[in-house]
Write a protein that holds these residues in place. Sequence first.
Motif, PDB file in Angstrom:
ATOM      1  N   PHE A  43       0.849  -1.192   0.000  1.00 26.68           N
ATOM      2  CA  PHE A  43       0.000   0.000   0.000  1.00 26.68           C
ATOM      3  C   PHE A  43       0.881   1.237   0.000  1.00 26.68           C
ATOM      4  N   ALA A  44       0.304   2.362  -0.400  1.00 24.20           N
ATOM      5  CA  ALA A  44       1.030   3.631  -0.457  1.00 24.20           C
ATOM      6  C   ALA A  44       0.840   4.392   0.843  1.00 24.20           C
ATOM      7  N   VAL A  81       4.802   0.978   0.928  1.00 19.50           N
ATOM      8  CA  VAL A  81       4.976   0.142   2.115  1.00 19.50           C
ATOM      9  C   VAL A  81       4.621  -1.298   1.752  1.00 19.50           C
ATOM     10  N   GLN A  82       5.510  -2.214   2.106  1.00 17.77           N
ATOM     11  CA  GLN A  82       5.293  -3.634   1.839  1.00 17.77           C
ATOM     12  C   GLN A  82       5.263  -4.397   3.159  1.00 17.77           C
ATOM     13  N   GLY A  83       4.158  -5.066   3.396  1.00 22.48           N
ATOM     14  CA  GLY A  83       4.054  -5.931   4.559  1.00 22.48           C
ATOM     15  C   GLY A  83       4.493  -7.333   4.185  1.00 22.48           C
ATOM     16  N   PHE A  87      14.093  -8.173  12.963  1.00 23.73           N
ATOM     17  CA  PHE A  87      12.876  -7.637  12.351  1.00 23.73           C
ATOM     18  C   PHE A  87      11.708  -8.558  12.702  1.00 23.73           C
ATOM     19  N   LYS A  88      10.842  -8.129  13.635  1.00 29.53           N
ATOM     20  CA  LYS A  88       9.753  -8.977  14.122  1.00 29.53           C
ATOM     21  C   LYS A  88       8.469  -8.163  14.253  1.00 29.53           C
ATOM     22  N   ALA A  89       7.354  -8.893  14.304  1.00 29.90           N
ATOM     23  CA  ALA A  89       6.049  -8.250  14.426  1.00 29.90           C
ATOM     24  C   ALA A  89       5.816  -7.753  15.845  1.00 29.90           C
ATOM     25  N   ASP A  90       4.828  -6.838  15.968  1.00 30.09           N
ATOM     26  CA  ASP A  90       4.359  -6.299  17.257  1.00 30.09           C
ATOM     27  C   ASP A  90       5.431  -5.523  18.005  1.00 30.09           C
ATOM     28  N   ASN A  91       6.426  -4.998  17.272  1.00 28.74           N
ATOM     29  CA  ASN A  91       7.475  -4.210  17.917  1.00 28.74           C
ATOM     30  C   ASN A  91       7.598  -2.801  17.328  1.00 28.74           C
ATOM     31  N   GLN A  92       6.606  -2.399  16.538  1.00 27.16           N
ATOM     32  CA  GLN A  92       6.613  -1.070  15.904  1.00 27.16           C
ATOM     33  C   GLN A  92       7.897  -0.851  15.104  1.00 27.16           C
ATOM     34  N   GLN A  93       8.226  -1.818  14.264  1.00 24.25           N
ATOM     35  CA  GLN A  93       9.485  -1.782  13.519  1.00 24.25           C
ATOM     36  C   GLN A  93       9.248  -1.478  12.049  1.00 24.25           C
ATOM     37  N   LEU A  94      10.271  -0.868  11.438  1.00 24.56           N
ATOM     38  CA  LEU A  94      10.206  -0.466  10.037  1.00 24.56           C
ATOM     39  C   LEU A  94      11.603  -0.552   9.441  1.00 24.56           C
ATOM     40  N   ILE A  95      11.708  -1.054   8.212  1.00 28.34           N
ATOM     41  CA  ILE A  95      12.953  -1.038   7.445  1.00 28.34           C
ATOM     42  C   ILE A  95      12.712  -0.176   6.213  1.00 28.34           C
ATOM     43  N   ILE A  96      13.600   0.784   5.960  1.00 22.33           N
ATOM     44  CA  ILE A  96      13.408   1.682   4.818  1.00 22.33           C
ATOM     45  C   ILE A  96      14.617   1.619   3.889  1.00 22.33           C
ATOM     46  N   VAL A 120      10.916   2.681  -0.841  1.00 22.43           N
ATOM     47  CA  VAL A 120      10.382   1.440  -0.330  1.00 22.43           C
ATOM     48  C   VAL A 120      10.571   1.374   1.178  1.00 22.43           C
ATOM     49  N   ALA A 121       9.574   0.792   1.855  1.00 24.20           N
ATOM     50  CA  ALA A 121       9.642   0.566   3.299  1.00 24.20           C
ATOM     51  C   ALA A 121       9.002  -0.785   3.592  1.00 24.20           C
ATOM     52  N   LEU A 122       9.551  -1.502   4.545  1.00 23.35           N
ATOM     53  CA  LEU A 122       9.077  -2.842   4.894  1.00 23.35           C
ATOM     54  C   LEU A 122       8.598  -2.863   6.334  1.00 23.35           C
ATOM     55  N   ILE A 123       7.448  -3.505   6.553  1.00 23.72           N
ATOM     56  CA  ILE A 123       6.957  -3.755   7.909  1.00 23.72           C
ATOM     57  C   ILE A 123       6.513  -5.211   7.976  1.00 23.72           C
ATOM     58  N   PRO A 124       6.460  -5.807   9.160  1.00 28.40           N
ATOM     59  CA  PRO A 124       5.995  -7.195   9.269  1.00 28.40           C
ATOM     60  C   PRO A 124       4.561  -7.343   8.770  1.00 28.40           C
ATOM     61  N   LEU A 125       4.240  -8.507   8.245  1.00 31.21           N
ATOM     62  CA  LEU A 125       2.945  -8.761   7.617  1.00 31.21           C
ATOM     63  C   LEU A 125       1.792  -8.532   8.595  1.00 31.21           C
TER      64      LEU A 125
END
Length: 414
Positions: A100-101, A115-117, A141-150, A203-208
């Motif tokens: 999603f954008a 943004v890519q989950g 890089f894990k879920a439920d930790n408010q993390q982002l990779i850009i 591009v930015a990555l977040i957990p699914l």
Amino acid sequence: MSMNLSLITAIKFRKGRRKSGMVSLISIISTLSIAIGIAALIIGLSAMNGFERELNNRVLSVIPNGQFYAPYGNLDNWRHVQQQLQKNSNIVSTAPLISFAGLIENGSKLSAVEVQGVDPQQETTISALPKYVLNDKWQTFKADNQQLIIGAGLAERLSIKEGSWVSLLIPVASGSNQLKPPKRVRLQVVGILELSGSLSNNVALIPLTDAQKLLDIGDSVTSVVVNVNHVYQANQIISQAALNLDQNLMFTSWEYSFGFMYRDIQMIRQIMYLAMIVVIGVACFNIVSTLVIAVKDKQRDIAILKTLGATNQLIKHIFIWYGVISGLIGSLMGVILGVVLAWQLSNIMAVIESIIGYKLLNGHIYFIDFLPSEIHLLDVVIVFITAMLLSLIASYYPAKRACKIDPARILNSF
């Protein structure tokens, strides 16, 4: 025996060409022309090989070969679709994806982002993206930790460093005509994705699972992405796989978004092969001028050889060898020069860029920001053989002309 004699005589004639300044000058020019032409073509072909290698390693390794998505809305039964796709022998890996954008805000700086989950575990089977995250931060890089990779380009543009906190603004859909404010969430940048070139610009990555919660879509995803065993046949494999699914899904492949790169590389390669024949051909046919003058210069020697019993066949072979030796020297010089320069092409261009203070390949435009090079032995062999064949063809007419010299007329004129 005749072949050895003609070769030895041709070498003697070449050594004696220094007596004639014009013959020597034209011979040197033709040899250097062949060398420069061959070197330029080897460098050009090596650069095209380098671009194709980087396309495979940097683009096709980090983007999925294809993806399947619902005609409308999200894909609810993605696990079932994934299981069906995994049964296809031509599909080597699958993974869910949410795309999603959004907007990333860091202080007063703001930038649009895709943004890519992704599932951190499954992503390692579908993409080489984890390898390009600096400092091996993918492991954390894990879920439920408010993390982002850009991406590195985005991080540079917004002055974001590893460990920084940023705001992600997500548009909110509204069924009415009223404009709703975007959803704002605070996330910590735990990693920087360094792909070099334009791929890491937006591009930015977040957990699914975090993406599912932010979009409030439950267990749905936007698509299932796949990799195939023959990447350059991805479109056919993916379209065939779509027919075998028990529901109608839309699909796309990397060829729709990045196929133009591969086609451009192949088109330039074909143009360079055509240029190879033209450039080396022009250079080799300078041998014609050299041999015509050499025949004129060696008329007395040819007449004496004929008087001593040399046949027209022997005379022809002497001057064919004369031209082939010139082509061989130029070809070997060109191969050595071309291979050495192609081997160090990236470093040479880096030095030139540092001198002029300008990037020849802008990372914001191209998928890489340096000039790659990869030498293929087959390219070198094809260029060398082509040059030798053209040298042989160019030597035939002057050699045939040498056979028509009349010994009596030539010797009576001296």
